[in-house]
Design an enzyme around this catalytic site. Structure first.
Site, PDB file in Angstrom:
ATOM      1  N   CYS A 265       0.770  -1.424  -0.020  1.00 14.41           N
ATOM      2  CA  CYS A 265       0.000  -0.081  -0.088  1.00 14.41           C
ATOM      3  C   CYS A 265       0.766   1.322   0.078  1.00 14.41           C
ATOM      4  O   CYS A 265       0.677   1.993  -0.911  1.00 14.41           O
ATOM      5  CB  CYS A 265      -1.103   0.051   1.307  1.00 14.41           C
ATOM      6  SG  CYS A 265      -2.237  -1.244   1.147  1.00 14.41           S
TER       7      CYS A 265
HETATM    8  C1  UDX Z   1      -0.849   0.000   5.941  1.00 17.46           C
HETATM    9  C2  UDX Z   1      -1.739   0.864   6.534  1.00 17.46           C
HETATM   10  O1  UDX Z   1      -1.275   0.830   7.952  1.00 17.46           O
HETATM   11  C3  UDX Z   1      -2.991   0.424   6.380  1.00 17.46           C
HETATM   12  O2  UDX Z   1      -3.915   1.410   7.190  1.00 17.46           O
HETATM   13  C4  UDX Z   1      -3.445   0.326   4.998  1.00 17.46           C
HETATM   14  O3  UDX Z   1      -4.771   0.190   4.595  1.00 17.46           O
HETATM   15  C5  UDX Z   1      -2.584  -0.364   3.838  1.00 17.46           C
HETATM   16  O4  UDX Z   1      -1.184  -0.128   4.284  1.00 17.46           O
HETATM   17  P1  UDX Z   1       0.514  -2.519   5.924  1.00 17.46           P
HETATM   18  O5  UDX Z   1       0.893  -2.149   4.573  1.00 17.46           O
HETATM   19  O6  UDX Z   1      -0.121  -3.571   6.423  1.00 17.46           O
HETATM   20  O7  UDX Z   1      -0.676  -1.166   6.150  1.00 17.46           O
HETATM   21  O8  UDX Z   1       1.562  -2.103   7.075  1.00 17.46           O
HETATM   22  P2  UDX Z   1       1.887  -1.167   8.228  1.00 17.46           P
HETATM   23  O9  UDX Z   1       1.871  -2.076   9.503  1.00 17.46           O
HETATM   24  O10 UDX Z   1       1.201   0.277   8.229  1.00 17.46           O
HETATM   25  O11 UDX Z   1       3.552  -1.003   7.823  1.00 17.46           O
HETATM   26  C6  UDX Z   1       4.156  -0.517   6.685  1.00 17.46           C
HETATM   27  C7  UDX Z   1       5.443  -0.433   6.429  1.00 17.46           C
HETATM   28  O12 UDX Z   1       5.948   0.546   7.336  1.00 17.46           O
HETATM   29  C8  UDX Z   1       6.177  -1.768   7.029  1.00 17.46           C
HETATM   30  O13 UDX Z   1       7.164  -1.877   6.200  1.00 17.46           O
HETATM   31  C9  UDX Z   1       6.870  -1.363   8.333  1.00 17.46           C
HETATM   32  O14 UDX Z   1       8.115  -1.934   8.487  1.00 17.46           O
HETATM   33  C10 UDX Z   1       7.043   0.464   8.408  1.00 17.46           C
HETATM   34  N1  UDX Z   1       7.227   1.101   9.431  1.00 17.46           N
HETATM   35  C11 UDX Z   1       6.066   1.141  10.100  1.00 17.46           C
HETATM   36  C12 UDX Z   1       8.284   1.838   9.642  1.00 17.46           C
HETATM   37  O15 UDX Z   1       9.193   1.702   8.998  1.00 17.46           O
HETATM   38  N2  UDX Z   1       8.139   2.387  10.823  1.00 17.46           N
HETATM   39  C13 UDX Z   1       7.293   2.699  11.647  1.00 17.46           C
HETATM   40  O16 UDX Z   1       7.194   3.267  12.668  1.00 17.46           O
HETATM   41  C14 UDX Z   1       5.860   1.977  11.210  1.00 17.46           C
END
Ligand code: UDX
Length: 427
Positions: A265
């Protein structure tokens, strides 16, 4: 109410199962017969926490799956389009699957008597529902939107791995619609959820989804940029962000710096919003930087590695973590991909470990070595790069003894082991 859900990927199957759980009658439609057979047998076609249990409970009762559009749409009042919108070459979204699903619905609406609402749940850029989906529906059905059928847009905000929990416990529900009647019907579906429904027009609902994801991605890139600056100043960026996050206007979440964001996403949605902005003549400087910072973070990992151990030619580098985040086998846009690509380009030998995602990564990197345990990947390694925030990595300690040189570069601030030569990406 009777609902049909078109597309049984992760959004469609979760939507269908959760609507069944709150008492609606649901029909899943997908062109993939194997998936439909699985759902009818109460088996989840994807890995998603809690989904198997819901399908088991409702399949064959208030949830059925079929490949037949005609019966499914004729027998239901509302259809949700939950098909994929993959990235096209130029970063815009590929609407070919949305088009096919919409045409199929329109063809049935042509023959169906009575009112029906078509809801877009797939993530589509602003104006898509109104200027793309609606005209196709009118053309293929020969009927008029707003009179013979309703149109709505209802974005999802589900995290992968936690999608069932997120659906059942929403922070917000957004329903955009062309008129009061279609919006009322869609909102009614969510009556059982303890959450206010935000009503908007179609394009606003579409925009809310992109802004939500773009803002979260911006927080991460912001945290990464601050992390890079803090590191040079010998300041612990995690201590900084913990304090900054205490401001109720900011909130502490999504401020973890490191290797950056991946997944199906964030990268796709930010790029699509950039594309839409450019299409309408606006240059989105900030959003482009969000992607720019995210692409730079993995390259910093290999720069630190080279500074630590010199030329990588022939060196053995263990990569711990291949999934784009913990608790998933999904490797889409995983930050491990650019890192492994660079390691191979520089002549390193890669030994990889991930609790769930190795099988998927084998399709991208068939020639690197994969191991069933972290210790095995670390055996004889000259260095280790940590790419995913798996909880089990917190426990790693004596495993590092197996390395030739105990150089560990952590891209996720997850390693707690002592007696190693540790360096964090931004700390
Ligand atoms: C995300 C959104 O949270 C969700 O609301 C939307 O519908 C789809 O995209 P998701 O892709 O499942 O969900 O992952 P998420 O848990 O949000 O993490 C996304 C990425 O960000 C991961 O690669 C994670 O490692 C990274 N991340 C997250 C960071 O690098 N730092 C953070 O503080 C949080």
């Amino acid at each position: 109410m009777k609902i049909s859900v078109i597309g049984s990927g992760y959004v469609g199957s979760v939507t269908a199962a959760c609507f069944a759980e709150v008492g609606h009658k649901v029909v899943c439609i997908d062109i993939d017969k194997k998936k439909m057979d699985l759902i009818n047998a109460g088996i989840s076609p994807i890995y998603e926490e809690g989904l198997g249990e819901l399908l088991q409970k409702h399949a064959g009762r208030n949830l059925i799956a079929t490949t037949d559009y005609e019966s499914a749409i004729k027998e239901t009042d509302i259809s949700f389009i939950c098909v994929g919108t993959p990235s096209a070459e130029d970063g815009s979204i590929d609407l070919s699957i949305v088009r096919a699903a919409t045409e199929s619905i329109g063809a049935v609406l042509a023959k169906k008597e009575g009112y029906h609402v078509v809801v877009v749940k797939s993530t589509v850029v602003p104006e898509t529902t109104e200027k793309f989906v609606l005209p196709i529906l009118e053309k293929t059905s020969g009927k008029a939107a707003g009179k013979d059928f309703g149109v709505a847009m209802n974005p999802e905000f589900l995290r992968e791995g936690k999608a069932v929990y997120d659906f059942m416990n929403p922070d917000k529900i957004v329903v955009g619609s062309i008129d009061q009647k279609s919006g009322d019907l869609v909102s009614e579906l969510y009556r059982a959820f303890k959450c206010e429904v935000t009503r908007t027009n179609l394009s606003t609902a579409e925009m809310i989804k992109y802004v939500n994801n773009s803002l979260l991605a911006t927080k991460i890139s912001f945290a990464n940029e601050i992390g890079n600056i803090c590191k040079k100043l010998n300041i612990d960026t995690y201590e900084v962000m913990e304090a900054v996050g205490k401001d109720s206007r900011i909130c502490p979440r999504f401020l973890n710096s490191g290797a950056g964001f991946g997944g199906s996403c964030f990268p796709k949605d930010v790029r699509a919003l950039i594309g839409k902005a450019k299409e309408i003549g606006y240059s989105p400087v900030l959003l482009e930087s969000v992607i720019g910072v995210n692409e730079k973070q993995p390259t910093l990992m290999t720069e630190i590695l080279q500074r630590k151990i010199g030329n990588l030619e022939g060196k053995k580098v263990a990569v711990l973590g291949l999934a784009f985040k913990n608790e998933t086998d999904d490797i889409r846009e995983s930050r491990a991909i650019p890192v492994i690509t660079e390691l191979l380009r520089l002549g390193a030998k890669v030994s990889a470990y991930d609790p769930m995602a190795a099988e998927n990564m084998k399709r991208i990197f068939p020639t690197i070595e994969y191991f069933g345990k972290a210790r095995e990947a670390l055996e004889g390694a000259d260095a280790c790069l940590v790419m995913t925030e798996w909880n089990e990595f917190k426990q790693l300690d004596s495993e590092f003894e197996a390395m030739k040189e105990k150089v560990v570069i952590d891209g996720r601030r997850i390693i707690k082991a002592k007696n190693i030569e540790y360096e964090g990406l931004c700390w």
